[in-house]
Design a protein around this motif. Structure first.
Motif, PDB file in Angstrom:
ATOM      1  N   GLY A 124     -53.214  99.045  22.174  1.00  0.00           N
ATOM      2  CA  GLY A 124     -52.987  99.296  20.755  1.00  0.00           C
ATOM      3  C   GLY A 124     -52.179 100.559  20.522  1.00  0.00           C
ATOM      4  O   GLY A 124     -51.274 100.590  19.671  1.00  0.00           O
ATOM      5  N   LEU A 125     -52.471 101.609  21.287  1.00  0.00           N
ATOM      6  CA  LEU A 125     -51.717 102.858  21.159  1.00  0.00           C
ATOM      7  C   LEU A 125     -50.263 102.675  21.585  1.00  0.00           C
ATOM      8  O   LEU A 125     -49.347 103.236  20.964  1.00  0.00           O
ATOM      9  N   ILE A 126     -50.050 101.903  22.641  1.00  0.00           N
ATOM     10  CA  ILE A 126     -48.674 101.636  23.105  1.00  0.00           C
ATOM     11  C   ILE A 126     -47.902 100.872  22.032  1.00  0.00           C
ATOM     12  O   ILE A 126     -46.740 101.195  21.731  1.00  0.00           O
ATOM     13  N   LEU A 127     -48.534  99.873  21.419  1.00  0.00           N
ATOM     14  CA  LEU A 127     -47.891  99.098  20.356  1.00  0.00           C
ATOM     15  C   LEU A 127     -47.591  99.976  19.148  1.00  0.00           C
ATOM     16  O   LEU A 127     -46.525  99.853  18.522  1.00  0.00           O
ATOM     17  N   LEU A 128     -48.516 100.881  18.845  1.00  0.00           N
ATOM     18  CA  LEU A 128     -48.307 101.807  17.728  1.00  0.00           C
ATOM     19  C   LEU A 128     -47.118 102.723  18.000  1.00  0.00           C
ATOM     20  O   LEU A 128     -46.296 102.993  17.105  1.00  0.00           O
ATOM     21  N   THR A 129     -47.009 103.185  19.240  1.00  0.00           N
ATOM     22  CA  THR A 129     -45.879 104.030  19.630  1.00  0.00           C
ATOM     23  C   THR A 129     -44.560 103.256  19.504  1.00  0.00           C
ATOM     24  O   THR A 129     -43.551 103.786  19.009  1.00  0.00           O
ATOM     25  N   MET A 130     -44.581 102.002  19.927  1.00  0.00           N
ATOM     26  CA  MET A 130     -43.375 101.165  19.825  1.00  0.00           C
ATOM     27  C   MET A 130     -42.960 100.977  18.364  1.00  0.00           C
ATOM     28  O   MET A 130     -41.763 100.938  18.054  1.00  0.00           O
ATOM     29  N   SER A 131     -43.930 100.884  17.455  1.00  0.00           N
ATOM     30  CA  SER A 131     -43.599 100.677  16.037  1.00  0.00           C
ATOM     31  C   SER A 131     -42.896 101.888  15.433  1.00  0.00           C
ATOM     32  O   SER A 131     -42.290 101.794  14.366  1.00  0.00           O
ATOM     33  N   GLN A 132     -42.966 103.033  16.118  1.00  0.00           N
ATOM     34  CA  GLN A 132     -42.287 104.239  15.642  1.00  0.00           C
ATOM     35  C   GLN A 132     -40.985 104.524  16.377  1.00  0.00           C
ATOM     36  O   GLN A 132     -40.123 105.241  15.854  1.00  0.00           O
ATOM     37  N   LEU A 133     -40.835 103.963  17.589  1.00  0.00           N
ATOM     38  CA  LEU A 133     -39.680 104.309  18.418  1.00  0.00           C
ATOM     39  C   LEU A 133     -38.652 103.192  18.551  1.00  0.00           C
ATOM     40  O   LEU A 133     -37.450 103.464  18.652  1.00  0.00           O
ATOM     41  N   VAL A 134     -39.086 101.933  18.577  1.00  0.00           N
ATOM     42  CA  VAL A 134     -38.146 100.808  18.695  1.00  0.00           C
ATOM     43  C   VAL A 134     -37.427 100.631  17.352  1.00  0.00           C
ATOM     44  O   VAL A 134     -38.076 100.446  16.319  1.00  0.00           O
ATOM     45  N   PRO A 135     -36.085 100.704  17.333  1.00  0.00           N
ATOM     46  CA  PRO A 135     -35.330 100.678  16.064  1.00  0.00           C
ATOM     47  C   PRO A 135     -35.691  99.515  15.140  1.00  0.00           C
ATOM     48  O   PRO A 135     -35.846  99.703  13.934  1.00  0.00           O
ATOM     49  N   SER A 136     -35.851  98.314  15.680  1.00  0.00           N
ATOM     50  CA  SER A 136     -36.125  97.149  14.825  1.00  0.00           C
ATOM     51  C   SER A 136     -37.548  97.146  14.260  1.00  0.00           C
ATOM     52  O   SER A 136     -37.837  96.396  13.326  1.00  0.00           O
ATOM     53  N   LEU A 137     -38.416  97.977  14.803  1.00  0.00           N
ATOM     54  CA  LEU A 137     -39.806  98.005  14.359  1.00  0.00           C
ATOM     55  C   LEU A 137     -40.127  99.218  13.493  1.00  0.00           C
ATOM     56  O   LEU A 137     -41.220  99.317  12.924  1.00  0.00           O
ATOM     57  N   LYS A 138     -39.178 100.148  13.373  1.00  0.00           N
ATOM     58  CA  LYS A 138     -39.416 101.393  12.641  1.00  0.00           C
ATOM     59  C   LYS A 138     -39.614 101.146  11.149  1.00  0.00           C
ATOM     60  O   LYS A 138     -39.069 100.173  10.600  1.00  0.00           O
ATOM     61  N   PRO A 139     -40.375 102.045  10.468  1.00  0.00           N
ATOM     62  CA  PRO A 139     -40.428 101.976   9.004  1.00  0.00           C
ATOM     63  C   PRO A 139     -39.078 102.405   8.445  1.00  0.00           C
ATOM     64  O   PRO A 139     -38.287 103.057   9.138  1.00  0.00           O
ATOM     65  N   CYS A 140     -38.798 102.070   7.196  1.00  0.00           N
ATOM     66  CA  CYS A 140     -37.501 102.439   6.611  1.00  0.00           C
ATOM     67  C   CYS A 140     -37.478 103.933   6.320  1.00  0.00           C
ATOM     68  O   CYS A 140     -38.507 104.604   6.311  1.00  0.00           O
ATOM     69  N   ASP A 141     -36.288 104.443   6.066  1.00  0.00           N
ATOM     70  CA  ASP A 141     -36.099 105.854   5.711  1.00  0.00           C
ATOM     71  C   ASP A 141     -36.772 106.111   4.365  1.00  0.00           C
ATOM     72  O   ASP A 141     -36.458 105.467   3.361  1.00  0.00           O
ATOM     73  N   GLU A 143     -36.410 108.350   2.256  1.00  0.00           N
ATOM     74  CA  GLU A 143     -35.543 108.866   1.194  1.00  0.00           C
ATOM     75  C   GLU A 143     -34.671 107.779   0.576  1.00  0.00           C
ATOM     76  O   GLU A 143     -34.100 107.968  -0.489  1.00  0.00           O
ATOM     77  N   THR A 144     -34.554 106.616   1.240  1.00  0.00           N
ATOM     78  CA  THR A 144     -33.631 105.593   0.750  1.00  0.00           C
ATOM     79  C   THR A 144     -34.320 104.312   0.296  1.00  0.00           C
ATOM     80  O   THR A 144     -33.669 103.407  -0.196  1.00  0.00           O
ATOM     81  N   CYS A 145     -35.645 104.181   0.502  1.00  0.00           N
ATOM     82  CA  CYS A 145     -36.323 102.966   0.079  1.00  0.00           C
ATOM     83  C   CYS A 145     -37.704 103.289  -0.467  1.00  0.00           C
ATOM     84  O   CYS A 145     -38.232 104.371  -0.239  1.00  0.00           O
ATOM     85  N   HIS A 146     -38.241 102.351  -1.196  1.00  0.00           N
ATOM     86  CA  HIS A 146     -39.559 102.551  -1.810  1.00  0.00           C
ATOM     87  C   HIS A 146     -40.590 101.569  -1.266  1.00  0.00           C
ATOM     88  O   HIS A 146     -41.691 101.489  -1.784  1.00  0.00           O
ATOM     89  N   ARG A 147     -40.215 100.833  -0.224  1.00  0.00           N
ATOM     90  CA  ARG A 147     -41.167  99.919   0.412  1.00  0.00           C
ATOM     91  C   ARG A 147     -40.829  99.835   1.893  1.00  0.00           C
ATOM     92  O   ARG A 147     -39.675  99.701   2.273  1.00  0.00           O
ATOM     93  N   SER A 148     -41.861  99.919   2.726  1.00  0.00           N
ATOM     94  CA  SER A 148     -41.649  99.901   4.167  1.00  0.00           C
ATOM     95  C   SER A 148     -41.283  98.496   4.648  1.00  0.00           C
ATOM     96  O   SER A 148     -41.538  97.501   3.971  1.00  0.00           O
ATOM     97  N   SER A 149     -40.694  98.442   5.845  1.00  0.00           N
ATOM     98  CA  SER A 149     -40.344  97.166   6.468  1.00  0.00           C
ATOM     99  C   SER A 149     -41.596  96.310   6.655  1.00  0.00           C
ATOM    100  O   SER A 149     -42.636  96.792   7.114  1.00  0.00           O
ATOM    101  N   ARG A 150     -41.474  95.009   6.289  1.00  0.00           N
ATOM    102  CA  ARG A 150     -42.619  94.104   6.422  1.00  0.00           C
ATOM    103  C   ARG A 150     -43.018  93.938   7.885  1.00  0.00           C
ATOM    104  O   ARG A 150     -44.205  93.891   8.216  1.00  0.00           O
ATOM    105  N   LEU A 151     -42.014  93.874   8.781  1.00  0.00           N
ATOM    106  CA  LEU A 151     -42.287  93.744  10.207  1.00  0.00           C
ATOM    107  C   LEU A 151     -43.037  94.972  10.720  1.00  0.00           C
ATOM    108  O   LEU A 151     -43.975  94.855  11.508  1.00  0.00           O
ATOM    109  N   HIS A 152     -42.615  96.145  10.243  1.00  0.00           N
ATOM    110  CA  HIS A 152     -43.305  97.370  10.660  1.00  0.00           C
ATOM    111  C   HIS A 152     -44.766  97.345  10.218  1.00  0.00           C
ATOM    112  O   HIS A 152     -45.664  97.732  10.989  1.00  0.00           O
ATOM    113  N   GLU A 153     -45.015  96.892   8.995  1.00  0.00           N
ATOM    114  CA  GLU A 153     -46.395  96.818   8.489  1.00  0.00           C
ATOM    115  C   GLU A 153     -47.246  95.911   9.367  1.00  0.00           C
ATOM    116  O   GLU A 153     -48.386  96.238   9.704  1.00  0.00           O
ATOM    117  N   ILE A 154     -46.686  94.759   9.742  1.00  0.00           N
ATOM    118  CA  ILE A 154     -47.436  93.806  10.571  1.00  0.00           C
ATOM    119  C   ILE A 154     -47.772  94.423  11.932  1.00  0.00           C
ATOM    120  O   ILE A 154     -48.928  94.394  12.374  1.00  0.00           O
TER     121      ILE A 154
END
Length: 591
Positions: A124-141, A143-154
């Motif tokens: 679980g910790l490894i998957l959590l780390t990947m959600s912050q480091l893998v570009p396609s899984l990262k939350p959105c910036d 400063e530029t959006c008001h809702r996080s990526s749905r894939l990141h949330e999942i």
């Protein structure tokens, strides 16, 4: 004198000395033999176990303490939604040990359960780390959006609930496995076990302190991904250290189904409900000494006496025993020890229920307390500001002070004053902590009233008042934790049947889990009731328009009322006592 008599006598004496060097409490060493006291168990083994507990608590509190701010700021959830999600996640995390504890005690054993569940936790910790480091899984910036990526949330929630599943097996098995390293039948080791729970929580709070200061600082000032890398590495190192201690551990073997013996007692008692109670406990059925297999026998108690009928030996019309050794049926006849074990489990239900309001108060420290701190002035200097979640460290400090005072000053004094090796009863210790939780909620309500008066009307979620005004409520609640939380751990480990101790720790954790669910439910109900008629409810988007002070007063009132019920329930409780009488074949087990 016969030849060789002295040699035989010497061998007998040598065997007796060897027996004293070994532990005969149903535990085995890593090779399946009766463990040697000198080379297994005790603090030497517990240190390996405490090491992984430090790593796990560092990870858990590093994630959970700042979770409400992550959901609010990164995933853009409303405060009340984020608070409920934190409560639900905490609830699942602390209810899952009921499953993990059962599996450990009945089938896998505690060591194997810790290993498997820690691997799930690490995944679980490894998957959590990947959600912050893998570009396609990262939350959105942010400063530029008001809702996080749905894939990141999942991915984020899958990772967090994987950690919940891992905690479900890890937490109850590890703590009970650590306590198993001390022999209850040895007076010296028994006293060490009483201190074990205090120092277990000292290490727990040390991990908590680092989690809510260093890890939270990295999350706020560096990145969430960097913090996740640190936590994943710490958990991996802790798991390796735990495995290295394998030769030094004492292992309790799994005992099969834990539910069947209790059901057998209930069924047998119902089947013989028409029989009168025996005149004395000596008339109840016992386990003959020849078939005890080193299992500790329990003394008869007078609580829940209707269950005693399960141990009544039925007779035929001519007065002969109906249940002979060949005809013994577990669903028709139980022993005194089996009956007392069933009583222990049933007697825990009222204690469990009246402990829930304390847990509801505790739930506020990682949700609304932290959110309050985020609106206040946290600057120590013009260039350094404390992360909001780090204020939670004050609670850990309060608990550390409480545990050290209790173990090093209060207990030794009370032992000398009363002659009791425990110093203070477990339930009295729990009750003292509950008083502190009521005081903490009262102080929290008063401080929140002052914060609302200091809040400017035009700036949402901003107050110039110092965050250190929150220190008293955190510290008081932490001191209460040192009494109640540690007391609940000791109670649910010590007062369950010996073969259910992982499940016992799970019962303790489920108090916290159920309390988190109740806290979330209470927030929903109060929010629904107070929003009627177009009025602003107690939980507005802007914390400065909310009425958390009234919510804290409500919790204080609930906790105070149930505290009175707790005192009544605790005063009627009968503690588990081990029988010193060992019946021979054909005898009955007495109290």
């Amino acid at each position: 004198m016969e030849p060789g008599w002295l040699d035989n006598k010497a061998r007998v004496l040598e065997s007796e000395v060897d027996d004293k060097k070994r532990v005969y409490d149903l535990s085995v060493d890593h090779k399946g033999r009766a463990p040697l006291k000198a080379s297994t168990g005790g603090w030497k083994a517990s240190l390996f176990i405490i090491a992984i507990e430090f790593s796990e608590r560092l990870s858990y509190f590093g994630l959970s303490t700042n979770l409400i701010l992550y959901l609010n700021k990164v995933l853009h959830q409303e405060v009340k939604t984020a608070a409920k999600n934190v409560n639900y996640w905490s609830g699942v995390t602390t209810m899952m040990p009921l499953v993990g504890g059962y599996v450990a005690d009945a089938y896998l054993g505690r060591f194997s359960t810790v290993i498997f569940s820690s691997l799930i936790y690490l995944a679980g910790l490894i998957l959590l780390t990947m959600s912050q480091l893998v570009p396609s899984l990262k939350p959105c910036d942010l400063e530029t959006c008001h809702r996080s990526s749905r894939l990141h949330e999942i991915i984020f929630f899958v990772a967090m609930y994987s950690i919940s599943v891992g905690t479900g097996g890890h937490k109850p098995s590890l703590e009970s496995f650590g306590a198993d390293q001390f022999d209850d039948d040895d007076a010296v080791e028994r006293k060490k076990k009483m201190s074990y729970f205090n120092w277990w929580n000292f290490v727990l709070c040390s991990g908590l302190l680092l989690g809510v200061t260093v890890i939270v600082y990295i999350q706020d000032k560096v990145s969430w991904g960097a913090a996740d890398i640190v936590l994943t590495s710490a958990m991996g190192v802790g798991l390796v250290i735990f495995y290295l201690g394998k030769p030094f551990y004492r292992y309790q073997l799994p005992s099969g189904s834990l539910v069947t013996p209790i059901l057998q007692v209930l069924v047998a008692a119902m089947a013989k409900r028409h029989l009168p109670h025996p005149l004395h406990s000596g008339q109840l059925h016992a386990v003959p000494k020849t078939r005890q297999n080193n299992k500790r026998l329990l003394s008869h108690t007078n609580q829940l006496r209707f269950l005693d009928k399960a141990a009544i030996i039925e007779h035929t019309g001519d007065g002969s025993a109906l249940a002979t050794e060949k005809k013994l049926n577990g669903w028709r006849l139980a022993t005194v020890t089996q009956v007392e074990e069933a009583k222990l489990v049933l007697a825990m239900v009222p204690i469990w229920l009246v402990s829930l309001p304390f847990g509801m108060c505790l739930a506020q420290s990682s949700t609304f307390f932290v959110k309050q701190g985020s609106t206040m002035d946290r600057k120590l200097s013009s260039s350094f500001e404390i992360p909001a979640a780090s204020i939670y460290s004050l609670s850990a400090m309060g608990m550390i002070i409480s545990v050290c005072f209790y173990d090093k000053i209060l207990v030794p004094f009370l032992r000398r004053a009363t002659g009791d090796e425990r110093g203070i009863s477990i339930l009295r210790r729990i009750g003292i902590g509950m008083v502190f939780s009521v005081l903490a909620m009262i102080v929290a309500a008063i401080v929140e009233s002052r914060r609302l008066k200091a809040a400017p009307g035009e700036q949402p979620n901003v107050v110039s008042m110092s965050a250190f005004w929150l220190a008293p409520q955190f510290i008081i609640l932490g001191v209460g934790d040192g009494f109640t939380l540690v007391g609940l751990q000791e109670y649910f480990y010590d007062q369950v049947p010996d073969n259910m101790r992982s499940l016992g720790i799970a019962f303790y954790l489920s108090v916290i889990g159920a309390s988190n669910f109740l806290s979330g439910l209470l927030i929903t109900v109060v929010d629904h009731v107070t929003e009627k008629g177009g009025r602003a409810g107690w939980f507005a988007k802007d914390l400065n328009e909310s009425r958390l002070d009234l919510f804290y007063w409500l919790l204080a009132a609930i906790d105070a009322i149930i505290l009175g019920v707790y005192v009544y329930v605790a005063s009627r409780y009968s503690y588990k006592t081990v029988s010193t009488y060992f019946p021979e074949e054909g005898d009955v087990e007495t109290g």
